[in-house]
Design a protein around this motif. Structure first.
Motif, mmCIF file in Angstrom:
data_model
loop_
_atom_site.group_PDB
_atom_site.id
_atom_site.type_symbol
_atom_site.label_atom_id
_atom_site.label_comp_id
_atom_site.label_asym_id
_atom_site.label_seq_id
_atom_site.Cartn_x
_atom_site.Cartn_y
_atom_site.Cartn_z
ATOM 1 N N PHE A 42 41.657 44.273 40.058
ATOM 2 C CA PHE A 42 40.230 44.565 40.195
ATOM 3 C C PHE A 42 39.969 46.048 39.976
ATOM 4 O O PHE A 42 40.817 46.904 40.250
ATOM 5 N N ASN A 43 38.771 46.361 39.496
ATOM 6 C CA ASN A 43 38.408 47.766 39.356
ATOM 7 C C ASN A 43 37.928 48.307 40.702
ATOM 8 O O ASN A 43 37.810 47.550 41.683
ATOM 9 N N PRO A 44 37.674 49.609 40.809
ATOM 10 C CA PRO A 44 37.315 50.183 42.118
ATOM 11 C C PRO A 44 36.023 49.645 42.722
ATOM 12 O O PRO A 44 35.770 49.849 43.904
ATOM 13 N N GLN A 45 35.220 48.955 41.938
ATOM 14 C CA GLN A 45 33.994 48.362 42.469
ATOM 15 C C GLN A 45 34.188 46.887 42.840
ATOM 16 O O GLN A 45 33.252 46.216 43.250
ATOM 17 N N GLY A 46 35.417 46.375 42.685
ATOM 18 C CA GLY A 46 35.717 45.007 43.083
ATOM 19 C C GLY A 46 35.498 43.971 42.003
ATOM 20 O O GLY A 46 35.623 42.773 42.266
ATOM 21 N N ARG A 47 35.189 44.397 40.772
ATOM 22 C CA ARG A 47 35.002 43.445 39.681
ATOM 23 C C ARG A 47 36.335 43.222 38.964
ATOM 24 O O ARG A 47 37.150 44.150 38.843
ATOM 25 N N LEU A 48 36.542 42.014 38.474
ATOM 26 C CA LEU A 48 37.799 41.678 37.802
ATOM 27 C C LEU A 48 37.988 42.568 36.581
ATOM 28 O O LEU A 48 37.108 42.664 35.717
ATOM 29 N N LEU A 49 39.139 43.192 36.507
ATOM 30 C CA LEU A 49 39.449 44.108 35.418
ATOM 31 C C LEU A 49 40.451 43.506 34.449
ATOM 32 O O LEU A 49 40.316 43.615 33.226
ATOM 33 N N ALA A 50 41.481 42.848 34.993
ATOM 34 C CA ALA A 50 42.562 42.343 34.153
ATOM 35 C C ALA A 50 43.383 41.341 34.953
ATOM 36 O O ALA A 50 43.147 41.117 36.143
ATOM 37 N N VAL A 51 44.365 40.749 34.282
ATOM 38 C CA VAL A 51 45.300 39.827 34.931
ATOM 39 C C VAL A 51 46.712 40.210 34.499
ATOM 40 O O VAL A 51 46.964 40.423 33.310
ATOM 41 N N LEU A 52 47.608 40.302 35.473
ATOM 42 C CA LEU A 52 49.024 40.548 35.202
ATOM 43 C C LEU A 52 49.760 39.223 35.353
ATOM 44 O O LEU A 52 49.662 38.572 36.397
ATOM 45 N N ASP A 53 50.485 38.830 34.318
ATOM 46 C CA ASP A 53 51.125 37.515 34.300
ATOM 47 C C ASP A 53 52.570 37.640 33.859
ATOM 48 O O ASP A 53 52.897 38.425 32.952
ATOM 49 N N ILE A 54 53.462 36.876 34.514
ATOM 50 C CA ILE A 54 54.810 36.697 33.988
ATOM 51 C C ILE A 54 55.005 35.208 33.738
ATOM 52 O O ILE A 54 54.572 34.369 34.527
ATOM 53 N N SER A 55 55.621 34.883 32.604
ATOM 54 C CA SER A 55 55.789 33.493 32.196
ATOM 55 C C SER A 55 57.184 33.285 31.643
ATOM 56 O O SER A 55 57.806 34.223 31.118
#
Length: 649
Positions: free
Chosen positions: A168-181
């Motif tokens: 999340f960004n500093p305002q609490g909005r979704l910024l990205a996703v970290l994934d391992i597969s």
């Protein structure tokens, strides 16, 4: 322990949940909610193949542009996480908040399989296309999850295991996703518990690093329930204004604020009431800003209003230039040396010693690999000392023919030899009188000239060729070599007495691959090149990641050449990874060789070939559509073995 379902059994199970008549109760609500969305909202069919979808190159570039700052910040964390999981067969995907993979790390030996399944750069893992999957469902639910085998919506994905955590960004909005597969894994979902915790840890590290980058110019209050770990753990982060108003909070701090009935407004201009630090803690703003002086460990205890919970806080103050004490020497005298490094420990230690030696009457020997910047250090030593208004004369002993070194160094009298200047010539030693003589690659100087140089250093006078009257000179010699002069002495190729004349002190430059301030060096060299070209440009995050990951066997000289190449071939003011020389591209993402591409043109290669055919092999038109320069397109054609029909032999 669960086992892999057959495709038909899996399809029946998914459809049973969508019709609210589940045939088993083995699946988590977060998974079954996604199955229902896939059928009811997106109209997807679990039996229908869901081939990997990749966005076009220009679209990928736009997504990377939006995520540029995050990619730059996340680079170190992503690479560190990959080192932990690479041997277990995992790949890493960093996607933006729309599910487009903007950064990828994986084993190049499995590249074909990764592309086929969509575990690759540019893949679209949004839930409305890929169905239930770790990335897409994480975006919808905005919470961590593991999508293991038959948790996937599509029957064609049930061999995969994927774990994703939101950032999340500093305002609490979704910024990205970290994934391992992984393409293969044990059948039990419990086998992925450690993977989930590991990805959570690194997602939080990336999120907090992004927070600290965005608010580096503000005071940041970090606090924890343990006094001993507050400066290490930094679990809670709050960015403050000068009056104690809360500007932003990381995920943990936002949860704490919510427990206290507080929420940050969307922006400073919002009509919602601004939250101040005293709304959360029983304190005044002055109590916060005085923390650095409040106790010996620079930590102070506070209690929350709502639950009277005890927290220990430290204050990270914004970086400011320290005021100069009255009478202190100006930084102008040492600014040339200060510009050579940022925060690399070895360079810091070496430059501190160099500053103390600027005005000492000692000759200096510089040692380091080729291209590490020995001449620049020599010039900085000269410019930082009392000799800076006198000449700085440089000669490369390895680049000059042996027959010319003697006359160039010592000069000659009129009529000394045929073809010489009628009035003679002052040698470089005499030209450096009062200043600095820099002898690069001193180890390549012929032995008979070493003897003459030794005499110059011992007597501080030079005799030109053909002359019999020595001329007094006042020089400081800075010599440099990438070779081990002691080994040359043992081999009889370098005079030991000259070595000790030159070796008033030794300054060693570390190779670029070992330096902790590579980012600073890349930016500095890039800025210098832009100034020389009188143009404005920037390095995008993906290019910076590639530059930081490359080993740089040619050191700073190779870095300069690579950046010159990028500036010369880039069509826009933004340098991307596609503008870099091929050898600088990430080793974990190598591009296919021409031979393998000729046999089968996969993925991006196929898209290139299709684009060229559409434009009837007009390279300029194809390059415009793909958003790249013609030289870059030609490089990609060569890499993938794509040859225009009219160019076939």
């Amino acid at each position: 322990m669960s086992t892999l379902s057959t495709p038909s059994l899996h399809i029946d199970t998914v459809l049973s949940y969508a019709s609210d008549s589940p045939r088993d109760g083995h699946h988590e609500p977060i998974i079954t909610r996604s199955w229902k969305r896939c059928i009811q909202d997106y109209g997807l069919d679990p039996a229908k193949p869901a081939p990997a979808r990749f966005v076009p190159r220009q679209v990928l570039r736009e997504h990377q542009d939006h995520a540029d700052e995050l990619i730059n910040v996340a680079r170190a964390g992503v690479e560190q996480l990959y080192r932990h999981i690479a041997e277990l067969g995992y790949v890493i995907l960093l996607t933006d908040n729309r599910g487009i993979t903007v950064q990828f790390l994986g084993d190049p030996l499995d590249e074909a399989s990764h592309r086929k399944t969509g575990l690759y750069l540019g893949a679209d893992w949004s839930e409305d296309h890929a169905g239930t999957c770790a990335v897409g469902t994480c975006i919808k639910e905005q919470q961590p999850l593991t999508c293991h085998h038959q948790d996937h919506f599509s029957a064609h994905h049930i061999s995969l295991t994927c774990t994703a955590v939101p950032i999340f960004n500093p305002q609490g909005r979704l910024l990205a996703v970290l994934d391992i597969s992984a393409l293969k894994s044990p059948p039990s979902k419990d086998s992925q518990q450690f993977a989930l915790q590991l990805v959570k840890q690194y997602a939080r590290m990336i999120e907090d690093a992004y927070f600290l980058r965005r608010y580096r110019d503000c005071p940041i209050l970090c606090f924890d329930r343990s006094r001993e770990f507050v400066l290490i753990n930094r679990q809670y982060l709050l960015a403050l204004d000068g009056d104690g108003t809360l500007l932003a909070a990381n995920t943990a701090a936002r949860a704490l604020l919510a427990e206290s009935g507080l929420a940050l407004p969307e922006s400073r201009s919002s009509l919602a009431r601004q939250v101040r630090v005293q709304d959360l803690f029983d304190c005044e703003p002055d109590d916060i800003f005085s923390i650095p002086r409040a106790s010996a460990d620079q930590v102070r205890a506070f209690r929350t209003h709502r639950r009277n919970a005890l927290f220990f806080a430290a204050l990270m103050e914004p970086a400011r230039s320290a005021p100069q004490a009255p009478g202190a020497p100006s930084r102008q005298s040492t600014c040339a040396l200060d510009e050579l490094a940022d925060d690399d420990p070895a360079m810091r230690k070496m430059l501190a010693r160099a500053k103390r030696l600027c005005d000492e009457p000692l000759n200096v020997l510089l040692n380091g690999e080729t291209g590490t910047g020995k001449e620049r250090l020599a010039r900085a030593l000269h410019d930082s000392g009392q000799r800076r208004k006198a000449p700085f004369v440089a000669i490369n002993c390895a680049a000059m023919p042996e027959s010319l070194i003697e006359s160039e160094l010592f000069g000659y009298q009129p009529g000394t030899f045929t073809g010489a200047r009628s009035k003679g010539m002052r040698g470089l030693i005499q030209q450096a009188d009062g200043g600095t003589l820099f002898l690069d690659e001193i180890g390549d100087m012929p032995l008979h000239l070493q003897t003459r140089l030794l005499r110059v250093l011992a007597e501080q006078e030079v005799t030109p060729l053909g002359g019999d009257k020595p001329i007094k000179v006042d020089i400081r010699v800075v010599a440099a070599s990438h070779r081990d002069l002691r080994q040359l002495i043992e081999a009889g190729q370098f005079r030991e007495d000259l070595y000790y004349r030159l070796n008033g002190t030794i300054l060693r430059l570390p190779p670029l691959r070992e330096r902790a301030d590579k980012n600073y060096l890349i930016e500095r060299v890039f800025r210098e090149l832009c100034e020389q070209r009188q143009r404005s440009a920037r390095i995008r995050g993906d290019a910076m990641s590639a530059l930081l990951a490359y080993a740089w066997p040619g050191n700073i000289r190779e870095l300069r050449n690579a950046l010159q190449y990028a500036l010369a071939t880039a069509e826009s003011a933004e340098i991307t990874v596609n503008d870099l020389p091929e050898e600088c591209l990430p080793s974990v993402n190598p591009r296919p060789t021409a031979s393998s591409a000729r046999a089968e043109v996969p993925g991006e290669g196929q898209a290139l070939a299709d684009c060229l055919r559409r434009h009837r092999w007009n390279v300029s038109a194809a390059a415009r559509e793909l958003g790249m320069s013609r030289p870059t397109l030609y490089r990609w054609m060569k890499l993938y073995g794509i040859v225009a029909p009219n160019a076939q032999p």
